[in-house]
Scaffold this motif. Sequence first.
Motif, PDB file in Angstrom:
ATOM      1  N   SER A  37     -24.673 -31.897  -7.333  1.00  0.00           N
ATOM      2  CA  SER A  37     -23.729 -31.511  -6.627  1.00  0.00           C
ATOM      3  C   SER A  37     -22.406 -32.458  -6.746  1.00  0.00           C
ATOM      4  O   SER A  37     -22.680 -33.435  -7.584  1.00  0.00           O
ATOM      5  N   ASP A  44     -18.920 -33.631  -4.773  1.00  0.00           N
ATOM      6  CA  ASP A  44     -18.190 -33.696  -3.569  1.00  0.00           C
ATOM      7  C   ASP A  44     -16.658 -32.963  -3.825  1.00  0.00           C
ATOM      8  O   ASP A  44     -16.221 -33.099  -4.892  1.00  0.00           O
ATOM      9  N   ASN A  45     -15.951 -32.808  -2.477  1.00  0.00           N
ATOM     10  CA  ASN A  45     -14.670 -32.658  -3.057  1.00  0.00           C
ATOM     11  C   ASN A  45     -13.861 -33.277  -3.870  1.00  0.00           C
ATOM     12  O   ASN A  45     -13.881 -34.606  -3.924  1.00  0.00           O
ATOM     13  N   SER A  48     -32.893 -38.886  -7.259  1.00  0.00           N
ATOM     14  CA  SER A  48     -31.344 -38.706  -7.470  1.00  0.00           C
ATOM     15  C   SER A  48     -30.304 -39.758  -7.241  1.00  0.00           C
ATOM     16  O   SER A  48     -30.791 -41.126  -6.900  1.00  0.00           O
ATOM     17  N   GLU A 101     -26.093 -41.022  -6.600  1.00  0.00           N
ATOM     18  CA  GLU A 101     -24.951 -40.783  -6.321  1.00  0.00           C
ATOM     19  C   GLU A 101     -24.086 -41.737  -7.294  1.00  0.00           C
ATOM     20  O   GLU A 101     -24.307 -42.949  -7.506  1.00  0.00           O
ATOM     21  N   THR A 137     -23.407 -35.913  -7.719  1.00  0.00           N
ATOM     22  CA  THR A 137     -24.813 -36.333  -7.531  1.00  0.00           C
ATOM     23  C   THR A 137     -25.634 -35.842  -8.746  1.00  0.00           C
ATOM     24  O   THR A 137     -25.319 -34.743  -9.178  1.00  0.00           O
ATOM     25  N   ARG A 152     -23.562 -39.782   2.882  1.00  0.00           N
ATOM     26  CA  ARG A 152     -22.928 -38.652   2.456  1.00  0.00           C
ATOM     27  C   ARG A 152     -23.799 -37.933   1.938  1.00  0.00           C
ATOM     28  O   ARG A 152     -23.927 -36.728   1.782  1.00  0.00           O
ATOM     29  N   ARG A 153     -25.013 -38.423   1.585  1.00  0.00           N
ATOM     30  CA  ARG A 153     -26.139 -37.635   0.959  1.00  0.00           C
ATOM     31  C   ARG A 153     -26.832 -36.830   2.201  1.00  0.00           C
ATOM     32  O   ARG A 153     -27.112 -35.701   2.004  1.00  0.00           O
ATOM     33  N   ARG A 191     -24.543 -33.834   2.591  1.00  0.00           N
ATOM     34  CA  ARG A 191     -24.593 -32.903   1.608  1.00  0.00           C
ATOM     35  C   ARG A 191     -25.828 -32.059   1.921  1.00  0.00           C
ATOM     36  O   ARG A 191     -25.733 -30.718   1.800  1.00  0.00           O
ATOM     37  N   LEU A 192     -26.916 -32.784   2.127  1.00  0.00           N
ATOM     38  CA  LEU A 192     -28.334 -32.022   2.635  1.00  0.00           C
ATOM     39  C   LEU A 192     -28.123 -30.927   3.786  1.00  0.00           C
ATOM     40  O   LEU A 192     -28.531 -30.143   3.840  1.00  0.00           O
ATOM     41  N   LEU A 209     -24.986 -29.763   4.966  1.00  0.00           N
ATOM     42  CA  LEU A 209     -24.310 -28.480   4.673  1.00  0.00           C
ATOM     43  C   LEU A 209     -25.107 -27.423   3.650  1.00  0.00           C
ATOM     44  O   LEU A 209     -24.824 -26.306   3.543  1.00  0.00           O
ATOM     45  N   ALA A 210     -25.989 -28.199   2.762  1.00  0.00           N
ATOM     46  CA  ALA A 210     -26.799 -27.226   1.819  1.00  0.00           C
ATOM     47  C   ALA A 210     -27.954 -26.475   2.716  1.00  0.00           C
ATOM     48  O   ALA A 210     -29.107 -25.862   2.049  1.00  0.00           O
TER      49      ALA A 210
END
Length: 179
Positions: free
Chosen positions: A59, A61-62, A88, A90, A114, A147-148, A151-152, A154-155
Amino acid sequence: MKDTHKHVKDSEVIKTEMVLPNDTNTLNNLMGGKLMHWMDVVAAISAQRHSNSIVVTASVDNISFKSPIALGNVVTLHAQVTRAFNTSMEVYIEVIAEDIPANRKYSSHKAFFTFVAVDCDGKPAKVPELIPLNEQEEELYKGALRRRQLRLILAKRMNPQDATELKSLFDLEGIGQKE
């Protein structure tokens, strides 16, 4: 035998490029896609250094295009792993643009990528733990879990109620529950 832990400095990558005519758009600024390619490359090298494995981008990020980078400017990309999870990692990338004749340097872009470490068969591979050694590394390390989790969520791979680190930032009670 793979390392069980590493430090941020073990994963640092610095890449410097000059913006040439073939790298620019019609406004003579660095094309965003070219910069994203450079960012992905330095971040992947950083993740490989940490994991001693093949890595794949999971992934991004912005990426905010805060300031254009002009033809002839020098671009320095700095990447480092901020935290390692099971398979994983970051990676934080900061982009510094430099107009050498004007004696001007500025931070133009920052992002978090990521990566997942994989073995020769493409299966996820365990990565060493990251040990932060100073205040800045510790701040990025702590923020990486938040942040992780975001992300999770949002996914749609994590339920918001399970985001323990985000609960301290937001009142997540009632989110996702049926009324």
